[in-house]
Design a protein around this motif. Structure first.
Motif, PDB file in Angstrom:
ATOM      1  N   HIS A  58      43.688 -11.240 -53.576  1.00  0.00           N
ATOM      2  CA  HIS A  58      44.201 -10.014 -54.195  1.00  0.00           C
ATOM      3  C   HIS A  58      44.597 -10.255 -55.647  1.00  0.00           C
ATOM      4  CE1 HIS A  58      44.494  -8.604 -49.988  1.00  0.00           C
ATOM      5  NE2 HIS A  58      44.397  -7.410 -50.527  1.00  0.00           N
ATOM      6  N   PHE A  59      45.320 -11.332 -55.884  1.00  0.00           N
ATOM      7  CA  PHE A  59      45.688 -11.658 -57.267  1.00  0.00           C
ATOM      8  C   PHE A  59      44.441 -11.924 -58.110  1.00  0.00           C
ATOM      9  CE2 PHE A  59      49.864 -12.525 -55.425  1.00  0.00           C
ATOM     10  CZ  PHE A  59      50.724 -12.098 -56.425  1.00  0.00           C
ATOM     11  N   ALA A  60      43.505 -12.700 -57.551  1.00  0.00           N
ATOM     12  CA  ALA A  60      42.313 -13.069 -58.307  1.00  0.00           C
ATOM     13  C   ALA A  60      41.430 -11.865 -58.594  1.00  0.00           C
ATOM     14  CB  ALA A  60      41.520 -14.127 -57.533  1.00  0.00           C
ATOM     15  N   THR A  61      41.385 -10.912 -57.674  1.00  0.00           N
ATOM     16  CA  THR A  61      40.598  -9.698 -57.924  1.00  0.00           C
ATOM     17  C   THR A  61      41.120  -8.974 -59.159  1.00  0.00           C
ATOM     18  OG1 THR A  61      40.026  -9.433 -55.585  1.00  0.00           O
ATOM     19  CG2 THR A  61      39.933  -7.463 -56.971  1.00  0.00           C
ATOM     20  N   ALA A  62      42.432  -8.911 -59.280  1.00  0.00           N
ATOM     21  CA  ALA A  62      43.013  -8.278 -60.469  1.00  0.00           C
ATOM     22  C   ALA A  62      42.703  -9.089 -61.728  1.00  0.00           C
ATOM     23  CB  ALA A  62      44.522  -8.133 -60.293  1.00  0.00           C
ATOM     24  N   VAL A 101      47.669 -14.952 -63.501  1.00  0.00           N
ATOM     25  CA  VAL A 101      47.603 -14.019 -62.370  1.00  0.00           C
ATOM     26  C   VAL A 101      46.900 -14.621 -61.160  1.00  0.00           C
ATOM     27  CG1 VAL A 101      46.800 -11.735 -61.646  1.00  0.00           C
ATOM     28  CG2 VAL A 101      47.691 -12.072 -63.959  1.00  0.00           C
ATOM     29  N   ALA A 102      45.896 -15.456 -61.377  1.00  0.00           N
ATOM     30  CA  ALA A 102      45.137 -16.001 -60.245  1.00  0.00           C
ATOM     31  C   ALA A 102      45.559 -17.415 -59.864  1.00  0.00           C
ATOM     32  CB  ALA A 102      43.642 -15.991 -60.562  1.00  0.00           C
ATOM     33  N   MET A 103      46.489 -17.997 -60.611  1.00  0.00           N
ATOM     34  CA  MET A 103      46.899 -19.370 -60.297  1.00  0.00           C
ATOM     35  C   MET A 103      48.416 -19.478 -60.125  1.00  0.00           C
ATOM     36  SD  MET A 103      44.230 -21.381 -62.861  1.00  0.00           S
ATOM     37  CE  MET A 103      44.576 -23.023 -62.266  1.00  0.00           C
TER      38      MET A 103
END
Length: 445
Positions: A58-62, A101-103
């Motif tokens: 979910h975070f990585a999609t953003a 956001v993705a890490m």
């Protein structure tokens, strides 16, 4: 076409394009890269069996969605002649968003979620950390109290299971020591989660490498491969040991490239004593140290002496405590010969070939042997002349091993991806056209 540069040279220029590159093919690459990353992240968020993977997805999609929009905007601006300025006009902007956001954010959330204490349930949909995190932290506790990170699986009073095994070298347990020493309270457990230690080790290795290379200007493409790709970001959030190990491997190469042969051997010993999968890198670095300008046999002796002496010093005390447990965990289990069979499997060529039956298993190992011979021939006929050359050979060798070994995981592909990114950064540092401060890193001793 006559006069056209080879494809690999065009690709190298693409990856080395400047951060502000309006109208260049680099922006089209960026758009395709983030679209591919988004295509990985969105299904992970929706259908993965692992809780941590879904949270990361979910975070990585953003994050990757922002990368798509940002790259598309830069590309459109370039075509209309309006050149963006400032932070938003840089290709690094999307990488910074991915890093945050993705890490960082999913890792922080999963560390807090882990405090609920459900990780040891046989329910992947509730795991806030992948099993390797628990296993390494347990190994540290065992090392601290018993002198070995390996439990005797024959003395459990029950049939052993996969999570009883610690399929790593003794150095890997060091990453779990902060939790073993300072954990036990909610705050202590949150601050000493092994993933923070893996992340700090990886960052320290990156900074150490850049310092050795005299702080070269890292190409955006290198950062995309090594940092922003989904395998790196996902590993950072849910597990982490592979990033610490590949970071140490890159640092060992930087030490060799700057004439510090003994230190390179010592760091490589830490790598091999943590995870045996990277052991083939020793052959590449040994050849590189031998052929490096002004090095020769003396440097090779220092490298091998440090490598062998450190490896023995790290393994022997643990081996003497319980030789049978050491062999069972470090060798028999990963090779599929232990009391429990390793579940490592991904739909990669080696596994698919081995699954066809006994003939397929023989064929898979034959392919691994053929790849090893091909790598040795490459090393002998074209020995690496620079740090970037050495990293390329290690990346290719490990990539072939991961793809062709019957028991492996697709997540291990993070090794060749990070190494290829480091290869591009080393090329910039070693470029004869680079400023003297950068160029000296490749030639100093």
């Amino acid at each position: 076409m006559v006069g056209q540069a080879p494809a690999w040279r065009r690709a190298a220029r693409l990856f080395s394009a400047p951060a502000h590159a309006p109208g260049s093919a680099a922006l089209r690459w960026d758009l395709g890269f983030y679209l591919a990353c988004l295509a990985f992240a969105l299904p992970t968020a929706l259908v993965s069996e692992f809780y941590g993977y879904r949270v990361w997805g979910h975070f990585a999609t953003a994050a990757y969605g922002f990368g798509v929009l940002h790259s598309g905007w830069l590309l459109l601006s370039a075509r209309t002649g309006r050149t963006p300025r400032g932070v938003l006009g840089s290709r690094w902007c999307a990488i910074a968003v991915v890093a945050l956001v993705a890490m960082v954010l999913p890792l922080a959330l999963l560390v807090i979620r882990r405090l609920t204490g459900v990780d040891w349930l046989i329910t992947p949909f509730s795991w806030a950390a992948q099993p390797e995190v628990w296993v390494i932290e347990r190994a540290a506790d065992l090392l601290l109290h018993h002198g070995t990170p390996y439990v005797d699986v024959t003395a459990l009073g029950r049939p052993p299971e996969v999570n009883d095994y610690t399929p790593y070298g003794p150095v890997m347990a060091v990453f779990g020591l902060p939790r073993a020493v300072f954990g036990g309270t909610p705050l202590g457990d949150a601050l000493t989660d092994a993933r923070w230690v893996f992340a700090l080790a990886a960052v320290a290795c990156v900074l150490g490498t850049l310092k050795l290379l005299k702080w070269p200007k890292v190409p955006v493409g290198a950062a995309q491969l090594a940092l922003a790709c989904p395998l790196t970001a996902l590993t950072w959030a849910v597990a982490g040991p592979d990033l610490a190990i590949v970071g140490l491997l890159v640092l060992a190469c930087a030490l060799a490239a700057t004439g510090r042969a003994a230190w390179s051997g010592l760091v490589l010993a830490l790598v091999v004593s943590a995870k045996l999968i990277v052991a083939p890198a020793a052959a590449v670095l040994a050849v590189f140290v031998f052929v490096r300008r002004g090095s020769g046999r003396a440097a090779l002796r220092r490298f091998l002496s440090a490598l062998v002496a450190t490896t023995i010093a790290l393994h022997l005390p643990v081996y003497l405590v319980d030789p049978a447990a050491f062999v069972e965990h470090v060798f028999r289990f990963p090779l599929g010969m232990g009391a429990v069979r390793s579940p490592a499997a991904s739909p990669l060529p080696g596994h698919l070939i081995a699954e066809t039956g006994p003939v397929g298993q023989v064929a898979a190992f034959a392919l691994v042997g053929a790849a090893a011979v091909a790598m040795l021939v490459w090393l002998v006929r074209r020995p690496p002349a620079s740090g970037s050359d050495a990293l390329l050979r290690v990346a290719v060798g490990l990539g072939a091993l991961i793809l062709l070994t019957p028991a492996t995981r697709y997540g291990y592909l993070v090794y060749p991806l990070v190494l290829l990114g480091a290869h591009l950064a080393f090329r910039v540092a070693e470029d004869p056209a680079a400023p003297p401060a950068q160029q000296s890193a490749a030639t100093s001793s």
